[in-house]
Design an enzyme around this catalytic site. Structure first.
Site, PDB file in Angstrom:
ATOM      1  N   SER A 122       0.799  -1.258  -0.003  1.00 14.14           N
ATOM      2  CA  SER A 122      -0.023   0.090  -0.121  1.00 14.14           C
ATOM      3  C   SER A 122       1.058   1.320   0.100  1.00 14.14           C
ATOM      4  O   SER A 122       1.848   1.398  -0.667  1.00 14.14           O
ATOM      5  CB  SER A 122      -1.022  -0.001   1.277  1.00 14.14           C
ATOM      6  OG  SER A 122      -2.008   0.899   1.033  1.00 14.14           O
ATOM      7  N   ASP A 175      -9.716  -5.208  -4.707  1.00 10.75           N
ATOM      8  CA  ASP A 175      -9.175  -4.071  -3.725  1.00 10.75           C
ATOM      9  C   ASP A 175     -10.054  -2.625  -4.005  1.00 10.75           C
ATOM     10  O   ASP A 175     -10.154  -2.006  -4.908  1.00 10.75           O
ATOM     11  CB  ASP A 175      -7.737  -3.695  -3.966  1.00 10.75           C
ATOM     12  CG  ASP A 175      -7.019  -2.692  -3.087  1.00 10.75           C
ATOM     13  OD1 ASP A 175      -7.939  -1.953  -2.254  1.00 10.75           O
ATOM     14  OD2 ASP A 175      -5.872  -3.028  -2.930  1.00 10.75           O
ATOM     15  N   HIS A 208      -8.093  -5.370  -0.114  1.00 14.64           N
ATOM     16  CA  HIS A 208      -6.757  -4.782   0.304  1.00 14.64           C
ATOM     17  C   HIS A 208      -5.816  -5.372   1.238  1.00 14.64           C
ATOM     18  O   HIS A 208      -5.853  -5.112   2.217  1.00 14.64           O
ATOM     19  CB  HIS A 208      -6.909  -3.311   0.293  1.00 14.64           C
ATOM     20  CG  HIS A 208      -5.804  -2.312   0.649  1.00 14.64           C
ATOM     21  ND1 HIS A 208      -5.285  -2.236  -0.536  1.00 14.64           N
ATOM     22  CD2 HIS A 208      -5.244  -1.649   1.734  1.00 14.64           C
ATOM     23  CE1 HIS A 208      -4.117  -1.124  -0.448  1.00 14.64           C
ATOM     24  NE2 HIS A 208      -4.300  -0.844   1.094  1.00 14.64           N
TER      25      HIS A 208
END
Length: 229
Positions: A122, A175, A208
């Site tokens: 991320s 995601d 995610h």
């Protein structure tokens, strides 16, 4: 040669997992927003090869605009998560320099830069990409999980030594925080910068987060680019 971790602020508190034999390579992995190095150190320790040193630093705690200026671990400020969001250019560049300081420390302590993989998840993955592409050392590769390329609109060139940099990009197809299309856009941007060695992997049903298949891809990438010598 032994260096002092205190001279590199992020190393002083970083989670470091030593090799179980002579260390000839290193993986530096950066966590996501609001996390710490502990979680990824645990996950990566399960796939780490014995000759590799693992370094998982903790981001400093700063106010994050996206989360109402709440103070949390973050590599730089985030104003939004879309490609056209305003970006914290000063913070991104400062964070990249702090990661380059870790790389320099490892080089001074005997691990050549071409035996170092930089990676992250991320926001940490975003920083790993930016840092590697602006680094003046030729690195072994980048693992970029569920992320994007910061400052992509004015990113016009890559450091000469890293134009052949192998990059593994991985993204969950479900995601919703950093949609996979942003990962695909990042891959296209990297190709437009003249980087030929990009591998993009996607995972059905994954949001995610990571998954066992992704971790296997990461292990295979590390094994390929940081073999035992």
């Amino acid at each position: 040669m032994c260096g002092n971790n205190m001279s590199v602020p992020l190393l002083a508190e970083a989670v470091t997992v030593p090799g179980t034999e002579k260390e000839t390579a290193a993986v530096i992995f950066l966590h996501g927003l609001g996390e710490s190095g502990h979680g990824w150190a645990e996950s990566l320790s399960e796939i780490k090869l014995p000759h590799i040193k693992l370094i998982c630093p903790h981001a400093p705690r700063i106010p994050v605009t996206l989360n109402g200026r709440s103070v949390m671990p973050a590599w730089f400020d985030l104003m939004g998560l879309t490609p056209d969001s305003q970006e914290d250019e000063t913070g991104i560049k400062k964070a990249a320099e702090s990661i380059k300081a870790i790389i320099e420390h490892e080089v001074k302590n005997g691990i050549p830069p071409n035996r170092i993989i930089l990676g992250g998840f991320s926001q940490g993955g975003a920083l790993s990409l930016y840092t590697a592409l602006t680094c003046q050392h030729k690195l072994a590769g980048v693992v970029a999980l569920s992320c994007w390329l910061p400052l992509h609109t004015n990113f016009i060139s890559v450091s000469e030594c890293n134009k052949e940099l192998p990059i593994l990009q991985c993204h969950g197809e479900l995601d919703f925080m950093i949609p996979m299309k942003y990962g695909c856009m990042t891959a296209c941007k990297l190709k437009s910068l003249g980087i030929p060695h990009i591998t993009f992997k996607s995972y059905a049903g994954v949001q995610h987060s990571s998954c066992p298949q992704e971790m296997q891809e990461v292990k295979d990438f590390i094994k390929k680019h940081l073999p035992r010598i």
